[in-house]
Design a protein around this motif. Structure first.
Motif, PDB file in Angstrom:
ATOM      1  N   ALA A  44       0.753  -1.303  -0.008  1.00 21.07           N
ATOM      2  CA  ALA A  44      -0.203   0.051  -0.017  1.00 21.07           C
ATOM      3  C   ALA A  44       0.868   1.346  -0.087  1.00 21.07           C
ATOM      4  N   ALA A  45       0.452   2.226  -0.634  1.00 23.24           N
ATOM      5  CA  ALA A  45       1.143   3.482  -0.717  1.00 23.24           C
ATOM      6  C   ALA A  45       0.724   4.355   0.564  1.00 23.24           C
ATOM      7  N   TRP A  46       1.565   5.077   1.143  1.00 22.03           N
ATOM      8  CA  TRP A  46       1.228   5.537   2.237  1.00 22.03           C
ATOM      9  C   TRP A  46       0.067   6.739   2.242  1.00 22.03           C
ATOM     10  N   ASP A  47       0.005   7.319   0.995  1.00 24.86           N
ATOM     11  CA  ASP A  47      -1.010   8.289   0.903  1.00 24.86           C
ATOM     12  C   ASP A  47      -2.203   7.603   0.146  1.00 24.86           C
ATOM     13  N   GLY A  48      -2.313   6.325   0.137  1.00 22.41           N
ATOM     14  CA  GLY A  48      -3.662   5.500  -0.193  1.00 22.41           C
ATOM     15  C   GLY A  48      -3.898   5.573  -1.772  1.00 22.41           C
ATOM     16  N   ARG A  49      -2.862   5.952  -2.538  1.00 25.51           N
ATOM     17  CA  ARG A  49      -3.112   6.040  -3.884  1.00 25.51           C
ATOM     18  C   ARG A  49      -3.494   4.668  -4.636  1.00 25.51           C
ATOM     19  N   PHE A  50      -2.904   3.464  -3.943  1.00 31.12           N
ATOM     20  CA  PHE A  50      -2.786   2.335  -4.429  1.00 31.12           C
ATOM     21  C   PHE A  50      -2.888   1.254  -3.154  1.00 31.12           C
TER      22      PHE A  50
END
Length: 181
Positions: A44-50
């Motif tokens: 998971a990307a930290w910023d929730g992009r994926f």
């Protein structure tokens, strides 16, 4: 570089594996990873992009799934874990989320967590499926079995009974209850 090496321990040495398409997964932004029972890697990307699932095939990691459910992406991600049923748990800045492959369930302070803001690297699921997560307001334990148990309303007490003409037949009948089933 946007195309980072993906490493996985193999017999006490680290093997270097490349992800096929650097535009798909910018691995330098990954904040959480978890491996499932089949050896597939969730990231998971930290910023929730994926949130993606990768599988290794002939020494190369390939993209199996990109989770795009709106309720699961967009929050800051601090942790990933998988439970015994294979559901993915995500610790986010807006509570704990459970992804079963089709539905996303959010568990927050209204469901008993100490706080909504989950901390980084504080998510663990034990062998029985209990979920432990650290938040900015303390450590929480979530038991999906208890949460899934139906809650019955209290029995109904009969205060009065009337007929069609509104004639009073019974007033305040103590001990007469209608149980819910």
């Amino acid at each position: 570089p946007r195309h980072e090496a993906l490493c996985r321990s193999q017999r006490a040495r680290v093997g270097d594996h490349r992800v096929p398409d650097p535009r798909d997964i910018a691995l330098h932004t990954v904040s959480a990873v978890a491996m499932d029972a089949h050896g597939e890697l969730w990231a998971a990307a930290w910023d929730g992009r994926f949130i993606v699932r990768l599988a290794q095939q002939a020494g190369t990691w390939r993209l199996v799934e990109r989770v795009t459910h709106p309720a699961l992406t967009g929050d800051i991600v601090g942790g990933l874990a998988l439970d015994p049923s294979g559901a993915l748990w995500v610790a986010t800045s807006r509570g704990l989320k459970r992804w079963d492959g089709r539905h996303c369930e959010r568990i927050a302070n209204t469901e008993g967590l100490p706080g909504d803001d989950c901390d980084t690297n504080t998510l663990v699921v034990d062998a029985e499926g209990h979920v432990y997560v650290g938040t900015t307001r303390g450590l929480g334990r979530y038991d999906p079995a208890v949460a899934a148990a139906p809650v019955s309303p209290p029995p109904t007490r009969i205060l009065a009974v009337t007929d069609r003409t509104n004639r009073l037949l019974l007033v305040d009948a103590p001990g007469v209850t209608i149980p819910h089933s």
